[in-house]
Design a protein around this motif. Structure first.
Motif, PDB file in Angstrom:
ATOM      1  N   ARG A  99       0.824  -1.215   0.000  1.00  0.00           N
ATOM      2  CA  ARG A  99       0.000   0.000   0.000  1.00  0.00           C
ATOM      3  C   ARG A  99       0.853   1.257   0.000  1.00  0.00           C
ATOM      4  N   GLU A 100       2.102   1.108   0.436  1.00  0.00           N
ATOM      5  CA  GLU A 100       2.989   2.260   0.507  1.00  0.00           C
ATOM      6  C   GLU A 100       4.066   2.212  -0.584  1.00  0.00           C
ATOM      7  N   HIS A 101       4.057   1.178  -1.406  1.00  0.00           N
ATOM      8  CA  HIS A 101       5.073   1.020  -2.436  1.00  0.00           C
ATOM      9  C   HIS A 101       4.616   1.731  -3.713  1.00  0.00           C
ATOM     10  N   PRO A 102       5.461   2.578  -4.314  1.00  0.00           N
ATOM     11  CA  PRO A 102       5.037   3.343  -5.506  1.00  0.00           C
ATOM     12  C   PRO A 102       4.656   2.469  -6.703  1.00  0.00           C
ATOM     13  N   LEU A 103       5.231   1.260  -6.831  1.00  0.00           N
ATOM     14  CA  LEU A 103       4.916   0.384  -7.966  1.00  0.00           C
ATOM     15  C   LEU A 103       3.640  -0.412  -7.760  1.00  0.00           C
ATOM     16  N   PHE A 104       3.242  -0.656  -6.487  1.00  0.00           N
ATOM     17  CA  PHE A 104       2.175  -1.616  -6.226  1.00  0.00           C
ATOM     18  C   PHE A 104       0.967  -1.037  -5.481  1.00  0.00           C
ATOM     19  N   LYS A 105       1.024   0.214  -5.083  1.00  0.00           N
ATOM     20  CA  LYS A 105      -0.044   0.752  -4.244  1.00  0.00           C
ATOM     21  C   LYS A 105      -1.395   0.764  -4.946  1.00  0.00           C
ATOM     22  N   ASP A 106      -1.422   0.737  -6.309  1.00  0.00           N
ATOM     23  CA  ASP A 106      -2.682   0.738  -7.041  1.00  0.00           C
ATOM     24  C   ASP A 106      -3.019  -0.644  -7.621  1.00  0.00           C
ATOM     25  N   ASN A 107      -2.225  -1.661  -7.299  1.00  0.00           N
ATOM     26  CA  ASN A 107      -2.465  -3.001  -7.838  1.00  0.00           C
ATOM     27  C   ASN A 107      -3.724  -3.595  -7.208  1.00  0.00           C
ATOM     28  N   LEU A 108      -4.611  -4.186  -8.025  1.00  0.00           N
ATOM     29  CA  LEU A 108      -5.883  -4.715  -7.549  1.00  0.00           C
ATOM     30  C   LEU A 108      -5.725  -5.938  -6.659  1.00  0.00           C
ATOM     31  N   ALA A 109      -4.518  -6.527  -6.625  1.00  0.00           N
ATOM     32  CA  ALA A 109      -4.288  -7.660  -5.730  1.00  0.00           C
ATOM     33  C   ALA A 109      -4.408  -7.251  -4.274  1.00  0.00           C
ATOM     34  N   ILE A 110      -4.130  -5.978  -3.973  1.00  0.00           N
ATOM     35  CA  ILE A 110      -4.252  -5.501  -2.588  1.00  0.00           C
ATOM     36  C   ILE A 110      -5.705  -5.605  -2.145  1.00  0.00           C
ATOM     37  N   ARG A 111      -6.613  -5.168  -2.979  1.00  0.00           N
ATOM     38  CA  ARG A 111      -8.031  -5.167  -2.619  1.00  0.00           C
ATOM     39  C   ARG A 111      -8.669  -6.545  -2.734  1.00  0.00           C
ATOM     40  N   ASP A 112      -8.437  -7.243  -3.866  1.00  0.00           N
ATOM     41  CA  ASP A 112      -9.176  -8.473  -4.151  1.00  0.00           C
ATOM     42  C   ASP A 112      -8.520  -9.730  -3.579  1.00  0.00           C
ATOM     43  N   LEU A 113      -7.188  -9.702  -3.436  1.00  0.00           N
ATOM     44  CA  LEU A 113      -6.492 -10.894  -2.942  1.00  0.00           C
ATOM     45  C   LEU A 113      -5.921 -10.698  -1.539  1.00  0.00           C
ATOM     46  N   ASN A 114      -6.071  -9.503  -1.017  1.00  0.00           N
ATOM     47  CA  ASN A 114      -5.551  -9.183   0.325  1.00  0.00           C
ATOM     48  C   ASN A 114      -4.041  -9.424   0.398  1.00  0.00           C
ATOM     49  N   VAL A 115      -3.318  -8.906  -0.620  1.00  0.00           N
ATOM     50  CA  VAL A 115      -1.868  -9.033  -0.648  1.00  0.00           C
ATOM     51  C   VAL A 115      -1.273  -7.708  -0.175  1.00  0.00           C
ATOM     52  N   ILE A 116      -0.610  -7.754   1.006  1.00  0.00           N
ATOM     53  CA  ILE A 116       0.046  -6.573   1.548  1.00  0.00           C
ATOM     54  C   ILE A 116       1.559  -6.765   1.497  1.00  0.00           C
ATOM     55  N   ALA A 117       2.037  -7.879   2.035  1.00  0.00           N
ATOM     56  CA  ALA A 117       3.476  -8.200   1.998  1.00  0.00           C
ATOM     57  C   ALA A 117       3.709  -9.312   0.962  1.00  0.00           C
ATOM     58  N   TYR A 118       4.891  -9.211   0.286  1.00  0.00           N
ATOM     59  CA  TYR A 118       5.147 -10.155  -0.815  1.00  0.00           C
ATOM     60  C   TYR A 118       6.638 -10.477  -0.846  1.00  0.00           C
ATOM     61  N   LEU A 119       6.937 -11.781  -0.996  1.00  0.00           N
ATOM     62  CA  LEU A 119       8.303 -12.230  -1.217  1.00  0.00           C
ATOM     63  C   LEU A 119       8.272 -13.195  -2.406  1.00  0.00           C
ATOM     64  N   GLY A 120       8.876 -12.784  -3.555  1.00  0.00           N
ATOM     65  CA  GLY A 120       8.828 -13.608  -4.765  1.00  0.00           C
ATOM     66  C   GLY A 120      10.212 -13.868  -5.341  1.00  0.00           C
ATOM     67  N   ILE A 121      10.447 -15.120  -5.740  1.00  0.00           N
ATOM     68  CA  ILE A 121      11.718 -15.536  -6.348  1.00  0.00           C
ATOM     69  C   ILE A 121      11.459 -15.885  -7.812  1.00  0.00           C
ATOM     70  N   PRO A 122      12.186 -15.276  -8.768  1.00  0.00           N
ATOM     71  CA  PRO A 122      11.952 -15.587 -10.188  1.00  0.00           C
ATOM     72  C   PRO A 122      12.212 -17.075 -10.495  1.00  0.00           C
ATOM     73  N   LEU A 123      11.327 -17.640 -11.309  1.00  0.00           N
ATOM     74  CA  LEU A 123      11.523 -19.006 -11.812  1.00  0.00           C
ATOM     75  C   LEU A 123      12.175 -18.888 -13.182  1.00  0.00           C
ATOM     76  N   THR A 124      13.468 -19.221 -13.231  1.00  0.00           N
ATOM     77  CA  THR A 124      14.274 -18.966 -14.424  1.00  0.00           C
ATOM     78  C   THR A 124      14.617 -20.281 -15.124  1.00  0.00           C
ATOM     79  N   SER A 125      14.353 -20.344 -16.449  1.00  0.00           N
ATOM     80  CA  SER A 125      14.662 -21.547 -17.227  1.00  0.00           C
ATOM     81  C   SER A 125      16.169 -21.671 -17.430  1.00  0.00           C
ATOM     82  N   ALA A 126      16.604 -22.827 -17.935  1.00  0.00           N
ATOM     83  CA  ALA A 126      18.033 -23.073 -18.134  1.00  0.00           C
ATOM     84  C   ALA A 126      18.634 -22.089 -19.132  1.00  0.00           C
ATOM     85  N   ASP A 127      17.829 -21.593 -20.067  1.00  0.00           N
ATOM     86  CA  ASP A 127      18.353 -20.631 -21.048  1.00  0.00           C
ATOM     87  C   ASP A 127      18.061 -19.191 -20.670  1.00  0.00           C
TER      88      ASP A 127
END
Length: 417
Positions: free
Chosen positions: A103-131
């Motif tokens: 809610r305080e992050h400039p990139l995500f404060k308007d993302n609908l996941a905050i309202r509809d999915l109740n996502v406030i804190a997030y920790l994500g690791i990219p899934l990277t293919s061999a290439d």
């Protein structure tokens, strides 16, 4: 989010090569699997987060191969539009995306996941293919602000690596199945091609057999024609000795009645009768040997074969006033089938006679010369019947050569006009 950042994210998501790599793993819209669900449960349990996802980013949505703790209807749908996605921002390999309070992050404060999915804190690791393509992310979510510890980040990274191992395993399985299917298709095509080849081979064999039968028929027709000529010639050759026998048969009773039959006179007449009978016997022997097939090759004199053949038809040729001359400059010997050899020469002589009948030259003459040329015997048959048109001249050249793989003299017939 500024305009440049938005364009960068959109270009990353829509990258055709990235999307191709995503489709290559063949996991979009597939059922949930315990192997992936176990990893999301471990991540949620260790971090104390209420939700965890294996998210694959498509061109217009994020699909959850595994989802734990999402509110409905998203939990059942197992996907959301990109308007509800934090995972699409995982664009840099091996770089976690860490959000304490969206809610305080400039990139995500308007993302609908905050309202509809109740996502406030997030920790994500990219899934990277061999290439190097980012397929999505492995993430944990919380509905309240929180600090993610270094140990939690490290564990989620390890679990993300395990997720990629599972993805690569399934990609290899898909690749192997595709290869097996392609192999089956190729085998089916090969089987069809082999079937067609066998059918074509069978048809070619049938055609070859028909051609062989036609060849045998043509040879038989040639033999029958030659037989007719020889029978006619035998009739001519028998006429003189039969006349001799007939005259002797008439003369003996008359001589006996006149009392002039002496032993010396009888011996003379018997000798003439035996000469006539021998002449007829020799004619029969020539006729029989000509039409008796020879199963194996034999060595024979070319000049003798020529003279023997000429003797079979010389009377019939002389009767139509055709002169035949045989000369030689060598005495070649070859291996082959003497009757077949004589048959070819006989056909040439018969054709020459027919040409004379049509052309009617003043002094019809057939010349046969036996010689050698470049280690081969050469029999040259020439006549003065007027020549053969250029377009069919090649039909009158009949060549034979030594058996394959063997050294020896070959032979050739050449008909010249």
């Amino acid at each position: 989010m500024n305009g440049k950042e938005a364009r960068d994210v959109q270009e990353h998501v829509a990258d055709p090569t990235r999307l191709a790599a995503l489709r290559a793993v063949a996991l979009l819209d597939t059922p949930a699997e315990e192997a992936f669900d176990r990893l999301t449960r471990l991540a949620a349990r260790f971090t104390g987060a209420p939700a965890a996802l294996v998210s694959l980013i498509d061109s217009d949505r994020q699909f959850f191969k595994s989802c734990l703790g999402l509110p409905e209807p998203w939990q059942s749908r197992r996907e959301t539009p990109l308007s509800h996605s934090f995972c699409q921002y995982n664009r840099i390999a091996k770089t976690p995306l860490i959000i304490k309070d969206a809610r305080e992050h400039p990139l995500f404060k308007d993302n609908l996941a905050i309202r509809d999915l109740n996502v406030i804190a997030y920790l994500g690791i990219p899934l990277t293919s061999a290439d190097g393509y980012i397929l999505g992310s492995f993430c944990v979510l919380d509905g309240k602000p929180r600090e993610w510890t270094g140990e939690q980040i490290s564990v989620v990274e390890d679990l993300a690596a395990a997720v990629m191992t599972e993805i690569q395993l399934r990609s290899e399985i898909v690749t192997r199945r595709l290869a097996e299917r392609q192999m089956k298709e190729r085998n089916a095509e090969l089987s069809t091609a082999y079937g067609q080849l066998e059918l074509e081979s069978a048809e070619r064999l049938q055609v070859a057999e028909r051609l062989r039968q036609m060849d045998r028929m043509l040879i038989q027709q040639g033999r029958l024609a030659a037989m007719g000529e020889l029978i006619s010639n035998i009739a001519h050759q028998w006429r003189q000795p039969l006349n001799v026998l007939a005259l002797l048969a008439q003369d003996l009773p008359i001589t006996l009645r006149l009392g002039e039959l002496t032993e010396e006179y009888l011996d003379t007449k018997v000798e003439k009768m035996m000469d006539a009978i021998m002449q007829m016997s020799q004619t029969i022997d020539k006729f029989r040997s000509f039409f008796t097939p020879v199963a194996e090759k034999s060595r024979f004199s070319v000049l003798e074969a020529v003279e023997k053949t000429v003797s079979l038809v010389d009377i019939s040729l002389h009767e139509v006033q055709i002169r035949i001359e045989v000369t030689s400059s060598a005495q070649p010997q070859i291996e082959g089938y003497p009757n077949e050899y004589a048959q070819v020469l006989l056909n040439l002589l018969i054709n020459a006679r027919d040409a004379f009948v049509a052309a009617k030259p003043p002094k019809p003459t057939i010349r046969i010369h036996v010689g050698e040329e470049n280690g081969r015997s050469v029999v040259t048959v020439s006549d003065n019947a007027g020549g053969v048109p250029e377009e069919i001249l090649e039909r009158y050249s009949i060549l034979t050569s030594p058996p394959k793989g063997r050294k020896g003299r070959g032979s050739a017939f050449t008909w010249r006009r």
